[in-house]
Scaffold this motif. Sequence first.
Motif, PDB file in Angstrom:
ATOM      1  N   ALA A  74      55.757  16.346  59.173  1.00 40.37           N
ATOM      2  CA  ALA A  74      55.781  15.169  58.315  1.00 40.37           C
ATOM      3  C   ALA A  74      55.729  15.544  56.840  1.00 40.37           C
ATOM      4  O   ALA A  74      56.344  14.885  55.992  1.00 40.37           O
ATOM      5  N   TYR A 124      51.021  18.458  71.590  1.00 39.59           N
ATOM      6  CA  TYR A 124      50.897  17.247  70.788  1.00 39.59           C
ATOM      7  C   TYR A 124      51.354  16.020  71.568  1.00 39.59           C
ATOM      8  O   TYR A 124      51.932  15.096  71.034  1.00 39.59           O
ATOM      9  N   HIS A 169      50.510   8.887  69.838  1.00 35.88           N
ATOM     10  CA  HIS A 169      50.500   8.562  68.410  1.00 35.88           C
ATOM     11  C   HIS A 169      51.816   9.011  67.807  1.00 35.88           C
ATOM     12  O   HIS A 169      52.504   9.893  68.339  1.00 35.88           O
ATOM     13  N   PRO A 170      52.212   8.466  66.685  1.00 34.30           N
ATOM     14  CA  PRO A 170      53.463   8.871  66.032  1.00 34.30           C
ATOM     15  C   PRO A 170      53.396  10.345  65.603  1.00 34.30           C
ATOM     16  O   PRO A 170      52.322  10.902  65.359  1.00 34.30           O
ATOM     17  N   ASP A 171      54.589  10.939  65.496  1.00 32.42           N
ATOM     18  CA  ASP A 171      54.638  12.353  65.111  1.00 32.42           C
ATOM     19  C   ASP A 171      54.052  12.602  63.735  1.00 32.42           C
ATOM     20  O   ASP A 171      53.533  13.692  63.464  1.00 32.42           O
ATOM     21  N   ASP A 172      54.124  11.623  62.830  1.00 31.89           N
ATOM     22  CA  ASP A 172      53.604  11.870  61.489  1.00 31.89           C
ATOM     23  C   ASP A 172      52.089  12.026  61.488  1.00 31.89           C
ATOM     24  O   ASP A 172      51.500  12.470  60.500  1.00 31.89           O
ATOM     25  N   ARG A 173      51.447  11.670  62.615  1.00 26.40           N
ATOM     26  CA  ARG A 173      50.008  11.879  62.737  1.00 26.40           C
ATOM     27  C   ARG A 173      49.697  13.133  63.549  1.00 26.40           C
ATOM     28  O   ARG A 173      48.787  13.887  63.219  1.00 26.40           O
ATOM     29  N   THR A 174      50.435  13.329  64.633  1.00 24.04           N
ATOM     30  CA  THR A 174      50.142  14.468  65.502  1.00 24.04           C
ATOM     31  C   THR A 174      50.833  15.747  65.040  1.00 24.04           C
ATOM     32  O   THR A 174      50.463  16.837  65.463  1.00 24.04           O
ATOM     33  N   LYS A 175      51.854  15.618  64.189  1.00 28.48           N
ATOM     34  CA  LYS A 175      52.570  16.788  63.660  1.00 28.48           C
ATOM     35  C   LYS A 175      52.657  16.674  62.144  1.00 28.48           C
ATOM     36  O   LYS A 175      53.717  16.460  61.563  1.00 28.48           O
ATOM     37  N   PRO A 176      51.512  16.788  61.482  1.00 26.77           N
ATOM     38  CA  PRO A 176      51.494  16.600  60.022  1.00 26.77           C
ATOM     39  C   PRO A 176      52.319  17.624  59.274  1.00 26.77           C
ATOM     40  O   PRO A 176      52.820  17.340  58.191  1.00 26.77           O
ATOM     41  N   TYR A 183      50.280  13.244  72.495  1.00 24.64           N
ATOM     42  CA  TYR A 183      49.308  12.178  72.325  1.00 24.64           C
ATOM     43  C   TYR A 183      50.048  10.862  72.083  1.00 24.64           C
ATOM     44  O   TYR A 183      51.179  10.862  71.588  1.00 24.64           O
TER      45      TYR A 183
END
Length: 343
Positions: free
Chosen positions: A183, A169, A173-180, A171
């Motif tokens: 989140a 992951y 992008h914030p973790d709340d997007r890449t690690k749903p 990427y």
Amino acid sequence: MSDRTEIGPISIEHDAARGATKLAAVVLCLVLVVQVAVVAVLTIGPQPMDSVDSVPAEPDADAWDDADTETLSLDAQQMATPYGGGSIDEVDVQAVTNDTHVAFRLEWEDPTEDTEINEPNAYSDAAAVMLRSGSEPPIVMGANGDPVNIWYWRSSWQFSESDPGGDMYAYPHPDDRTKPGQAAGNPLSQSSYTRYGQNYYATGYGSLTHAETQPVSANGERTDDGWAVVFQREHDASGEYDAEFEDSEQMYLTYAVWNGSADEANGQKSLSYQYLTLDTDDGTLSAADDESDDGDTDASDGGAVASVTETAGWLASSATNWPAVTLLATVAAWLVSYWRLRK
């Protein structure tokens, strides 16, 4: 002096009688020894779960040294997709209890220590206990109307030294997007764990549910040959389908193990198709009877087991009728010996 004694029409030779008496005494001693051995073998039953002052949470606690061990064979899961597993042949199970807690210890051989899941095709070693009190549940993780309680441990929860997401992951992008999963608070997607055992319910394959209450603790350790894991819980639990240890109903338990290096995950696992029963009234842990859906003994092998059990019970009963057995054996030995020794 005559070497015979006449008793009416019966003539007894003294030398033969003395020899027969000595041989009968030897036979008497042997009969008593055999009786003790037979009774010990045939009347031995399931061993009670050890009652201890303090129920251990550690796999290497001294309390396990004297606990009885049941060894269960494990096989590949072949009842629902995804089929697979079977890389672990057997698991040794122990149990201890006291007035407030109960614990189960599982130990199995696994040459690879799989604790990291931070890259593709990396899977964790794991173990689970499935429980239900009252009636025997379907082995396929319960069914509608027959819910089961499952206690689950993963080595990655306890021993992983890296973020489970790893470089997968990485990427911008914030973790709340890449690690749903993290989140959303998914209990299987945490970055780290403080409790290594989790409590689940199921009513059949595909229905595994993370329980709202989490009273189960688990702790594993690496042994010379594999893993040893202890699941511990208080007798009382407030969850809807939590196993009840306070009632006098019989408890059914079975076990599953996952080998990460063999790509075992989810339904691909090594599991026991045999239930153990825990009598929550007297603490007896033993193999469950093999019964069909209507409660009758399965004709293919249960009947044979019942026949052997009945035969063993009859033999044990006969062996414990010691006055008759001893008398008959001693008299028979004397008569046969006297007949062969007389002139």
